[in-house]
Motif scaffolding. Structure first.
Motif, PDB file in Angstrom:
ATOM      1  N   GLN A   1     -25.060  19.014  -5.784  1.00 49.80           N
ATOM      2  CA  GLN A   1     -26.129  18.118  -5.364  1.00 49.80           C
ATOM      3  C   GLN A   1     -25.619  16.841  -4.709  1.00 49.80           C
ATOM      4  OE1 GLN A   1     -29.648  17.992  -7.875  1.00 49.80           O
ATOM      5  NE2 GLN A   1     -28.639  19.398  -9.282  1.00 49.80           N
ATOM      6  N   GLY A   2     -24.632  17.001  -3.876  1.00 48.33           N
ATOM      7  CA  GLY A   2     -24.209  15.876  -3.067  1.00 48.33           C
ATOM      8  C   GLY A   2     -23.129  15.012  -3.668  1.00 48.33           C
ATOM      9  N   ASN A   3     -22.451  15.452  -4.718  1.00 50.06           N
ATOM     10  CA  ASN A   3     -21.383  14.630  -5.282  1.00 50.06           C
ATOM     11  C   ASN A   3     -20.223  14.503  -4.302  1.00 50.06           C
ATOM     12  OD1 ASN A   3     -22.785  14.252  -7.621  1.00 50.06           O
ATOM     13  ND2 ASN A   3     -21.632  15.757  -8.808  1.00 50.06           N
ATOM     14  N   LEU A   4     -19.577  13.342  -4.322  1.00 48.66           N
ATOM     15  CA  LEU A   4     -18.447  13.086  -3.446  1.00 48.66           C
ATOM     16  C   LEU A   4     -17.163  13.631  -4.047  1.00 48.66           C
ATOM     17  CD1 LEU A   4     -19.048   9.369  -2.365  1.00 48.66           C
ATOM     18  CD2 LEU A   4     -19.862  11.467  -1.306  1.00 48.66           C
ATOM     19  N   ILE A   5     -16.292  14.149  -3.178  1.00 46.64           N
ATOM     20  CA  ILE A   5     -14.941  14.539  -3.547  1.00 46.64           C
ATOM     21  C   ILE A   5     -14.015  13.498  -2.934  1.00 46.64           C
ATOM     22  CG2 ILE A   5     -13.191  16.345  -3.474  1.00 46.64           C
ATOM     23  CD1 ILE A   5     -15.774  17.220  -4.835  1.00 46.64           C
ATOM     24  N   PHE A   6     -13.170  12.860  -3.743  1.00 40.07           N
ATOM     25  CA  PHE A   6     -12.295  11.786  -3.262  1.00 40.07           C
ATOM     26  C   PHE A   6     -10.876  12.277  -3.046  1.00 40.07           C
ATOM     27  CE2 PHE A   6     -14.669   7.853  -3.385  1.00 40.07           C
ATOM     28  CZ  PHE A   6     -15.765   8.163  -4.181  1.00 40.07           C
ATOM     29  N   GLY A   7     -10.224  11.727  -2.007  1.00 39.62           N
ATOM     30  CA  GLY A   7      -8.798  11.890  -1.845  1.00 39.62           C
ATOM     31  C   GLY A   7      -8.066  11.026  -2.865  1.00 39.62           C
ATOM     32  N   LYS A   8      -6.726  11.170  -2.906  1.00 38.56           N
ATOM     33  CA  LYS A   8      -5.945  10.455  -3.908  1.00 38.56           C
ATOM     34  C   LYS A   8      -5.601   9.033  -3.495  1.00 38.56           C
ATOM     35  CE  LYS A   8      -4.117  14.648  -5.983  1.00 38.56           C
ATOM     36  NZ  LYS A   8      -2.930  15.450  -6.386  1.00 38.56           N
ATOM     37  N   GLY A   9      -5.942   8.664  -2.279  1.00 36.29           N
ATOM     38  CA  GLY A   9      -5.772   7.284  -1.864  1.00 36.29           C
ATOM     39  C   GLY A   9      -4.505   7.031  -1.074  1.00 36.29           C
ATOM     40  N   THR A  10      -4.581   6.028  -0.195  1.00 40.39           N
ATOM     41  CA  THR A  10      -3.429   5.524   0.544  1.00 40.39           C
ATOM     42  C   THR A  10      -3.289   4.055   0.194  1.00 40.39           C
ATOM     43  OG1 THR A  10      -3.690   7.047   2.405  1.00 40.39           O
ATOM     44  CG2 THR A  10      -2.482   5.007   2.820  1.00 40.39           C
ATOM     45  N   LYS A  11      -2.156   3.708  -0.405  1.00 38.98           N
ATOM     46  CA  LYS A  11      -1.922   2.317  -0.797  1.00 38.98           C
ATOM     47  C   LYS A  11      -1.248   1.578   0.343  1.00 38.98           C
ATOM     48  CE  LYS A  11      -0.077  -0.534  -4.527  1.00 38.98           C
ATOM     49  NZ  LYS A  11       0.630  -0.521  -5.835  1.00 38.98           N
ATOM     50  N   LEU A  12      -1.917   0.544   0.853  1.00 35.79           N
ATOM     51  CA  LEU A  12      -1.416  -0.194   2.007  1.00 35.79           C
ATOM     52  C   LEU A  12      -0.878  -1.554   1.579  1.00 35.79           C
ATOM     53  CD1 LEU A  12      -1.103  -0.426   5.087  1.00 35.79           C
ATOM     54  CD2 LEU A  12      -3.394  -1.412   5.149  1.00 35.79           C
ATOM     55  N   SER A  13       0.354  -1.824   1.974  1.00 33.05           N
ATOM     56  CA  SER A  13       0.962  -3.136   1.750  1.00 33.05           C
ATOM     57  C   SER A  13       1.264  -3.747   3.115  1.00 33.05           C
ATOM     58  CB  SER A  13       2.247  -3.015   0.932  1.00 33.05           C
ATOM     59  OG  SER A  13       1.981  -2.416  -0.321  1.00 33.05           O
ATOM     60  N   VAL A  14       0.922  -5.020   3.302  1.00 32.35           N
ATOM     61  CA  VAL A  14       1.125  -5.698   4.575  1.00 32.35           C
ATOM     62  C   VAL A  14       2.036  -6.897   4.359  1.00 32.35           C
ATOM     63  CG1 VAL A  14       0.030  -6.891   6.505  1.00 32.35           C
ATOM     64  CG2 VAL A  14      -1.144  -4.983   5.377  1.00 32.35           C
ATOM     65  N   LYS A  15       3.131  -6.915   5.082  1.00 36.51           N
ATOM     66  CA  LYS A  15       4.097  -8.007   4.966  1.00 36.51           C
ATOM     67  C   LYS A  15       3.781  -9.077   6.009  1.00 36.51           C
ATOM     68  CE  LYS A  15       9.101  -8.566   4.568  1.00 36.51           C
ATOM     69  NZ  LYS A  15      10.395  -7.874   4.749  1.00 36.51           N
ATOM     70  N   PRO A  16       3.560 -10.325   5.585  1.00 36.69           N
ATOM     71  CA  PRO A  16       3.217 -11.378   6.549  1.00 36.69           C
ATOM     72  C   PRO A  16       4.354 -11.656   7.520  1.00 36.69           C
ATOM     73  CG  PRO A  16       2.743 -12.061   4.296  1.00 36.69           C
ATOM     74  CD  PRO A  16       3.523 -10.776   4.219  1.00 36.69           C
TER      75      PRO A  16
END
Lengths: 112, 113
Positions: free
Chosen positions: B98-113
Motif C-alpha cells: 500500500q505504498g510503503n517506501l523502500i529506502f537505500g542504505k544512504g550516501t554519507k557526504l563530507s565536504v571539506k572547506p
C-alpha cells in the motif's frame, strides 16, 4: 514546535528492561511509521499503521510491538531489550499512500 | 523483497566540487524520492520524481527518474559545507504494501572547506 515529536530523544537502558518510545504528531496525518537506522544499513521499517485500528508488521518487527492509541499517537515498545536493538529510531507520518513522509527528530536508544 | 542499491556509500569532497550519487533496483518503481538527513536530525524530502525520464531541480540539486524505472540519480552542483549529511534514495510502488517506501542504505557526504 516540531510537527512530529519523539520522546525520549536519548535513552540508555540495560538488557532485559522494557522500553517505550513515544511519537505524537500535529499534522493530522492518518499513517504513522516506526523505522530503525543503523550505520550502513539505512532506514528499515519496523511497524506501520494506517489508522487507529490498523497495525502492520514491517521488515524487522521481531522483538518490537506498537500501539496506536489515537490518530496522533503511535508508540513503539521493546518488551525485553537486547544489545542489538541499540540504534536510532525514527517515527514518521504521512497522509495517504502518496503524501510526503515526515520524520521526527529521532530517539537514540542504547542497550547495555 | 525489493532492495535498492545506493552508491557510493560515502564521499569526501572539496567545497565547490560537484557530487553525483545513484540508486538502482532490480525491479520497477513508480516513484523515486531523495531525502537528506542532517546530523542529529530526521530525514527531510529534497526531491520527488513521478514519471520515467523526469528531470527535476531544487536549487543546486538535480535528480532524474531513469527511463527503465529501475534507477535514479541525484547531482549536487558547487557543494558547500551545509551539504554535509546522509542522502537517502527511496522508491515506491503504489501496489506494494500500500505504498510503503523502500529506502537505500544512504550516501554519507563530507565536504571539506
Amino acid at each position: 514546535d516540531a510537527d512530529v515529536t519523539q520522546t525520549p530523544r536519548n535513552r540508555i537502558t540495560k538488557t532485559g528492561k522494557r522500553i517505550m518510545l513515544e511519537c505524537s504528531q500535529t499534522k493530522g496525518h492518518d499513517r504513522m511509521y516506526w523505522y530503525r537506522q543503523d550505520p550502513g544499513l539505512g532506514l528499515r521499517l519496523i511497524y506501520y499503521s494506517f489508522d487507529v485500528k490498523d497495525i502492520n508488521k514491517g521488515e524487522i518487527s521481531d522483538g518490537y510491538s506498537v500501539s496506536r492509541q489515537a490518530q496522533a499517537k503511535f508508540s513503539l515498545s521493546l518488551e525485553s531489550a537486547i544489545p542489538n536493538q541499540t540504534a536510532l529510531y525514527f517515527c514518521a507520518t504521512r497522509q495517504g499512500s502518496s503524501g510526503e513522509l515526515f520524520f521526527g527528530e529521532g530517539s537514540r536508544l542504547t542497550v547495555l | 523483497g525489493q532492495q535498492l542499491n545506493q552508491s557510493p556509500q560515502s564521499m569526501f569532497i572539496q567545497e565547490g566540487e560537484d557530487v553525483s550519487m545513484n540508486c538502482t533496483s532490480s525491479s520497477i518503481f513508480n516513484t523515486w524520492l531523495w531525502y537528506k538527513q542532517d546530523p542529529g536530525e530526521g530525514p527531510v524530502l529534497l526531491i520527488a520524481l513521478y514519471k520515467a525520464g523526469e528531470l527535476t531541480s531544487n536549487g543546486r540539486l538535480t535528480a532524474q527518474f531513469g527511463i527503465t524505472r529501475k534507477d535514479s540519480f541525484l547531482n549536487i552542483s558547487a557543494s558547500i559545507p551545509s551539504d554535509v549529511g546522509i542522502y537517502f534514495c527511496a522508491g515506491q510502488n503504489r501496489g506494494g504494501s500500500q505504498g510503503n517506501l523502500i529506502f537505500g542504505k544512504g550516501t554519507k557526504l563530507s565536504v571539506k572547506p
